[in-house]
Design an enzyme around this catalytic site. Sequence first.
Site, short mmCIF file in Angstrom:
data_model
loop_
_atom_site.label_atom_id
_atom_site.label_comp_id
_atom_site.label_asym_id
_atom_site.label_seq_id
_atom_site.Cartn_x
_atom_site.Cartn_y
_atom_site.Cartn_z
N LEU A 14 -0.31 -6.78 -3.94
CA LEU A 14 -0.58 -7.98 -3.67
C LEU A 14 -1.13 -8.91 -5.44
O LEU A 14 -0.27 -9.66 -4.70
CB LEU A 14 -1.38 -7.61 -2.68
CG LEU A 14 -1.11 -8.34 -0.96
CD1 LEU A 14 -2.55 -8.16 -0.02
CD2 LEU A 14 -0.24 -8.88 -0.40
N ARG A 15 -1.50 -8.19 -6.13
CA ARG A 15 -2.15 -8.87 -7.10
C ARG A 15 -3.08 -9.59 -6.42
O ARG A 15 -3.81 -9.57 -5.92
CB ARG A 15 -0.81 -9.97 -8.11
CG ARG A 15 0.44 -9.23 -8.14
CD ARG A 15 0.61 -7.87 -8.81
NE ARG A 15 2.25 -7.86 -8.82
CZ ARG A 15 2.39 -6.18 -9.02
NH1 ARG A 15 1.82 -5.05 -8.92
NH2 ARG A 15 4.11 -6.09 -9.53
N ASN A 39 -3.57 -1.04 -8.63
CA ASN A 39 -3.28 -1.10 -10.14
C ASN A 39 -3.23 -2.76 -11.26
O ASN A 39 -1.30 -3.16 -11.15
CB ASN A 39 -1.06 -0.90 -10.50
CG ASN A 39 -0.72 -1.33 -9.97
OD1 ASN A 39 -0.10 -1.89 -8.46
ND2 ASN A 39 1.12 -1.65 -9.99
N LYS A 91 -4.69 6.55 -5.64
CA LYS A 91 -3.68 6.34 -5.64
C LYS A 91 -3.60 6.81 -7.31
O LYS A 91 -3.85 6.57 -7.94
CB LYS A 91 -3.20 4.61 -6.17
CG LYS A 91 -1.74 4.61 -6.35
CD LYS A 91 -1.03 5.49 -5.38
CE LYS A 91 1.35 5.07 -6.22
NZ LYS A 91 1.37 4.19 -6.21
N HIS A 162 7.40 5.68 -2.59
CA HIS A 162 8.78 5.31 -2.58
C HIS A 162 9.86 6.45 -3.19
O HIS A 162 10.52 6.17 -4.31
CB HIS A 162 8.29 4.35 -4.09
CG HIS A 162 7.49 4.57 -4.76
ND1 HIS A 162 7.84 5.48 -5.94
CD2 HIS A 162 6.30 3.87 -5.44
CE1 HIS A 162 6.72 5.22 -6.74
NE2 HIS A 162 5.71 4.30 -6.61
N HIS A 237 6.48 -10.49 -9.23
CA HIS A 237 6.53 -10.30 -10.86
C HIS A 237 7.14 -11.68 -11.28
O HIS A 237 8.13 -12.16 -10.30
CB HIS A 237 6.67 -9.90 -11.52
CG HIS A 237 6.96 -8.63 -12.24
ND1 HIS A 237 5.57 -7.94 -12.56
CD2 HIS A 237 6.38 -7.36 -10.79
CE1 HIS A 237 5.55 -6.90 -12.71
NE2 HIS A 237 6.53 -6.40 -11.85
N ALA A 247 8.94 -4.06 -14.48
CA ALA A 247 9.19 -3.36 -13.11
C ALA A 247 8.96 -3.54 -11.59
O ALA A 247 7.67 -3.93 -11.89
CB ALA A 247 9.57 -2.09 -13.27
#
Length: 321
Positions: A14-15, A39, A91, A162, A237, A247
């Site tokens: 989600l940033r 992240n 994670k 993933h 992004h 990516a």
Amino acid sequence: MIILDTPIDMHLHLREGKILKDVLPYTQKQFAAAVVMPNLNPPVDNKERLKNYKQEIIENSKDFTPLMTLFMREYSEDELLEMAEEIFSIKLYPAGITTNSENGVKSIEKIYPVLEIMEELDIPLSVHGESDGFVLDREREFKVVYEKLARDFPKLKIIMEHVGVADLLYLLDEYENLYATVTLHHLLLTLDDVVGGVLNPHYFCKPILKTPKDREEIQKFVKKHPKIMFGSDSAPHPIKNKLKGAAGIFSAPVILPALAEFFDGDIESFQKFISNNARKNFNIDVPKKEVKLVEEEWIAPYMVGDIKPMWAGKKFKFKVL
Ligand code: NCD
Ligand code: ZN
């Protein structure tokens, strides 16, 4: 009409700030809950950051439950005891393997003490499973690491995130404690969509999209395997960063319309993949939310803020109400 009961996205980026505000409504409309990746820069790896990030998500959504994650580092038992109730999983990113993973794990042995505590406290481990080898071999090369982790920590629930190659999905029946998420893009696209015609940076992601054969095998698994859960890995992004090579595929706007076409009337398998498997495997208990799709033409948005979504402008047969 298709009615889905409590859809859950098991892997979402989600940033923060403006991007979060731009992208979150798309997930909130289609999902009851999502496992939110840590992240960020700096990463979500302490109590304060975890609390503030969760708060930001809650303030910007309604009828939506964020299932929080922590970025793997060498946590102490006290730290984890304090945060265990607030998180869904931790994670593991191998250092440098993907977006904002520079401070990831350099040596898996070093985090063995953390994994022992997680096993004890029943905190699942989410893994970005890629080696640093040749780009198309990275997931297959990571298979031995998954097997070692599964053997060394038999009570630790490990999610292979993933998954883009079926070799990993065969492990699900060999190891009770392994689970997997599959994205929309690994289910429906191949490397041809990235480099087969005109170069398309918007479909560049980690792990890279694979071959038609890999896709075909994954499609078969997804329709039948109870340990496979939907995790979009929707990773927004801004377009200017995508053109510099970042990516990540921003798939959130098109997820349910695209999956409705893929499952083509097999609502039972759709419901399991989008919710029941996750809820059963991980005892996820979030408020019930019905999401309806009607058979009506719908066109995916061309842009969301500064971000270009997957299948921008494509016509779909289903629309989320
Ligand atoms: C993700 C991102 O942008 O945060 N990128 C991606 O290509 N999937 C990180 C990740 O999940 O690898
Ligand atoms: Zn991701």
